[in-house]
Motif scaffolding. Structure first.
Motif, mmCIF file in Angstrom:
data_model
loop_
_atom_site.group_PDB
_atom_site.id
_atom_site.type_symbol
_atom_site.label_atom_id
_atom_site.label_comp_id
_atom_site.label_asym_id
_atom_site.label_seq_id
_atom_site.Cartn_x
_atom_site.Cartn_y
_atom_site.Cartn_z
ATOM 1 N N THR A 1 4.712 -6.697 0.044
ATOM 2 C CA THR A 1 4.578 -6.627 -1.219
ATOM 3 C C THR A 1 5.687 -6.344 -2.031
ATOM 4 O O THR A 1 6.742 -6.710 -1.658
ATOM 5 C CB THR A 1 3.750 -5.566 -1.221
ATOM 6 O OG1 THR A 1 4.275 -4.319 -0.936
ATOM 7 C CG2 THR A 1 2.592 -5.527 -0.375
ATOM 8 N N ARG B 1 5.526 -2.427 0.754
ATOM 9 C CA ARG B 1 5.099 -2.260 1.925
ATOM 10 C C ARG B 1 5.273 -3.481 2.747
ATOM 11 O O ARG B 1 5.254 -4.583 2.323
ATOM 12 C CB ARG B 1 3.562 -2.039 1.809
ATOM 13 C CG ARG B 1 2.869 -1.767 3.309
ATOM 14 C CD ARG B 1 1.389 -1.802 2.930
ATOM 15 N NE ARG B 1 0.600 -1.251 4.141
ATOM 16 C CZ ARG B 1 0.215 -2.299 4.995
ATOM 17 N NH1 ARG B 1 -0.170 -3.415 4.591
ATOM 18 N NH2 ARG B 1 -0.838 -1.789 6.057
ATOM 19 N N GLU C 1 3.909 -9.241 6.289
ATOM 20 C CA GLU C 1 3.504 -8.721 4.768
ATOM 21 C C GLU C 1 4.579 -7.932 4.185
ATOM 22 O O GLU C 1 5.276 -6.959 4.739
ATOM 23 C CB GLU C 1 2.164 -7.930 5.140
ATOM 24 C CG GLU C 1 1.634 -7.331 3.919
ATOM 25 C CD GLU C 1 0.621 -6.432 4.277
ATOM 26 O OE1 GLU C 1 0.630 -5.466 3.286
ATOM 27 O OE2 GLU C 1 0.067 -6.358 5.126
ATOM 28 N N ALA D 1 12.802 -4.498 1.911
ATOM 29 C CA ALA D 1 11.852 -3.410 1.150
ATOM 30 C C ALA D 1 12.733 -3.014 -0.016
ATOM 31 O O ALA D 1 12.350 -2.865 -1.264
ATOM 32 C CB ALA D 1 11.394 -2.349 2.143
ATOM 33 N N ALA E 1 6.428 0.933 -5.282
ATOM 34 C CA ALA E 1 6.453 1.045 -3.921
ATOM 35 C C ALA E 1 6.281 -0.489 -3.173
ATOM 36 O O ALA E 1 5.596 -1.290 -3.835
ATOM 37 C CB ALA E 1 5.338 1.770 -3.073
ATOM 38 N N THR F 1 4.697 -0.319 10.182
ATOM 39 C CA THR F 1 4.702 -0.572 8.835
ATOM 40 C C THR F 1 5.512 0.289 7.955
ATOM 41 O O THR F 1 6.010 1.525 8.585
ATOM 42 C CB THR F 1 3.189 0.081 8.673
ATOM 43 O OG1 THR F 1 2.290 -0.762 8.985
ATOM 44 C CG2 THR F 1 3.110 -0.141 6.787
ATOM 45 N N THR G 1 6.774 1.774 4.401
ATOM 46 C CA THR G 1 6.436 2.033 2.889
ATOM 47 C C THR G 1 7.782 2.313 2.199
ATOM 48 O O THR G 1 7.935 3.487 2.652
ATOM 49 C CB THR G 1 5.329 2.870 2.999
ATOM 50 O OG1 THR G 1 4.225 2.422 3.609
ATOM 51 C CG2 THR G 1 4.785 3.068 1.447
ATOM 52 N N THR G 2 8.147 1.838 1.276
ATOM 53 C CA THR G 2 9.455 2.080 0.446
ATOM 54 C C THR G 2 8.953 2.714 -0.863
ATOM 55 O O THR G 2 8.599 1.599 -1.694
ATOM 56 C CB THR G 2 10.629 1.182 0.719
ATOM 57 O OG1 THR G 2 10.650 0.800 2.210
ATOM 58 C CG2 THR G 2 11.702 1.527 0.204
ATOM 59 N N THR G 3 9.588 3.697 -1.314
ATOM 60 C CA THR G 3 9.159 4.057 -2.800
ATOM 61 C C THR G 3 10.234 4.514 -3.173
ATOM 62 O O THR G 3 11.290 5.087 -3.033
ATOM 63 C CB THR G 3 8.102 5.510 -2.508
ATOM 64 O OG1 THR G 3 6.926 5.010 -1.785
ATOM 65 C CG2 THR G 3 7.691 5.535 -3.994
ATOM 66 N N ARG H 1 4.825 -5.093 6.786
ATOM 67 C CA ARG H 1 4.165 -4.867 7.937
ATOM 68 C C ARG H 1 4.285 -6.216 8.692
ATOM 69 O O ARG H 1 4.431 -6.925 8.221
ATOM 70 C CB ARG H 1 2.745 -4.392 7.563
ATOM 71 C CG ARG H 1 2.027 -4.375 9.110
ATOM 72 C CD ARG H 1 0.723 -3.826 8.909
ATOM 73 N NE ARG H 1 -0.030 -3.629 9.757
ATOM 74 C CZ ARG H 1 -0.070 -2.759 11.039
ATOM 75 N NH1 ARG H 1 0.862 -1.613 10.674
ATOM 76 N NH2 ARG H 1 -0.553 -2.824 12.201
#
Length: 377
Positions: free
Chosen positions: A375, A321, A373, A145, A319, A308, A310-312, A323
């Motif tokens: 992104t 994501r 998944e 991520a 960000a 899941t 989520t890294t920002t 999953r």
């Protein structure tokens, strides 16, 4: 120190008869390209023979230096599940580094990986070996991520990871590694300088430091401390060192629980576990009541697994994501480590002691094709 001749196998799975090793073998049976030369290895011939796999067997003991050297020379890539790595992995990884054999593991043990970086990085660079640690739930989701974020933002700053929807079981092997890792990082290390190096947030990135306050995790109204952050954040800082995420990069991990009361209760549970693991009698209790090596959750339990991430990047708002609808420590771990091994066979990465992120875009695409998944670009 390099391999003198063409290896007999493309991939050797060491620890193939372990709980997670069997899942890895099953994954390889379903996904390996035609013509890939594969062998399964371990110390128990009977257990290896019981595997439902059409591969040759190599019987070898992790404590036998000659056997580990032969194992390393027989393979292009060695994938190992034999842990705790601090106790059982040192002979094999040195053999791979010295013989130019690519290597990948599931290790989440600070002491073992710290020693690997300090002692074997130059040896591996000279021999051409690519050493990849932590290619499972420790620490692929975290590492990949942040790597994806680094492709979206010119220079990373303050980065936060929040894991949610986390469902998964715990194996005896994971418990054994966790307990040994803590003991090895404390009482078994006599030198104060060595203890300080191991406990540093930059334990896996020697020579790095920061003027900022560096934390692995913390507590917020909706977010509890993430129990794997102590290791994951160190591993990601190794990637930052190798891939240059920028001088202002910082990284922290949380776990989203939901609701202030539930979050506070979860955090309190982690505190109690931490107090147990710090004491010899507490570790004895945990060894007695938690799963033993070779034990793990049932198939029905594992089928409920998911996570899941989520890294920002806080400053830019960018960000990523990640999953996966699989048990992160079992079928998910098998997917992650085998795709890392395939990436090594494809030529991804550079010689030396690296991380999943150092396998780069090729590994990301393999994970996506396998069903994860991710992104980002």
């Amino acid at each position: 120190m390099t391999q003198p001749s063409q290896p007999s196998y493309d991939l050797v799975i060491f620890g193939a008869a372990s709980f997670v090793g069997k899942l890895i073998v099953d994954y390889v049976c379903r996904t390996a390209p035609d013509g890939m030369r594969i062998a399964v290895a371990g110390r128990n011939r009977r257990k290896l023979a019981a595997l439902d796999a059409p591969y040759p067997m190599i019987v070898a003991d992790a404590a036998d230096a000659d056997a580990m050297a032969r194992l390393a020379r027989s393979a292009k890539v060695v994938l190992t599940t034999v842990g705790p790595y601090n106790l059982h992995g040192r002979t094999l990884i040195r053999a791979c580094a010295e013989n130019g054999t690519d290597y990948v593991d599931l290790c989440g043990e600070v002491v073992f990986v710290h020693d690997s970086v300090v002692e074997l990085d130059d040896i591996a660079r000279d021999s051409g070996a690519r050493i990849i640690h932590s290619a499972g739930f420790d620490s692929v989701p975290s590492d990949i991520a942040v790597f994806q974020l680094s492709r979206m933002v010119d220079e990373l700053g303050e980065v936060e990871m929040v894991i949610s929807d986390l469902n998964g079981g715990v194996s005896g092997g994971t418990v054994a590694s966790m307990l040994d890792s803590y003991q090895a990082a404390s009482s078994e290390i006599s030198s104060p300088e060595r203890r300080q190096a191991i406990r540093s947030p930059f334990a896996l990135a020697p020579g790095e430091s920061s003027d900022q306050r560096v934390v692995a995790t913390g507590f917020r109204p909706w977010d509890a401390p993430f129990f794997m952050a102590g290791y994951n954040t160190r591993l990601v800082r190794r990637s930052a060192q190798l891939l240059d995420y920028g001088e202002n990069f910082s990284y922290v991990e949380y776990q989203r629980i939901g609701g202030r009361i539930r979050t506070a209760g979860f955090a309190l549970g982690l505190v109690l576990i931490a107090q147990l693991i710090r004491r010899k009698w507490g570790r004895a209790i945990m060894r007695r009541f938690l799963p033993k090596p070779g034990e793990g959750p049932s198939r029905a339990q594992r089928e409920k697994g998911s996570f899941t991430v989520t890294t920002t990047d806080v400053d830019s708002g960018a960000a990523v994501r990640v999953r996966l609808d699989m048990d992160p420590g079992y079928e998910g771990a098998a997917l992650m480590i085998v795709e890392a091994a395939y990436s090594l066979l494809d030529g991804a990465g550079a010689p030396g002691v690296g991380t999943p992120a150092t396998l780069g875009e090729a590994y990301v695409e393999r994970l996506r094709d396998a069903g994860m998944e991710i992104t980002g670009p």
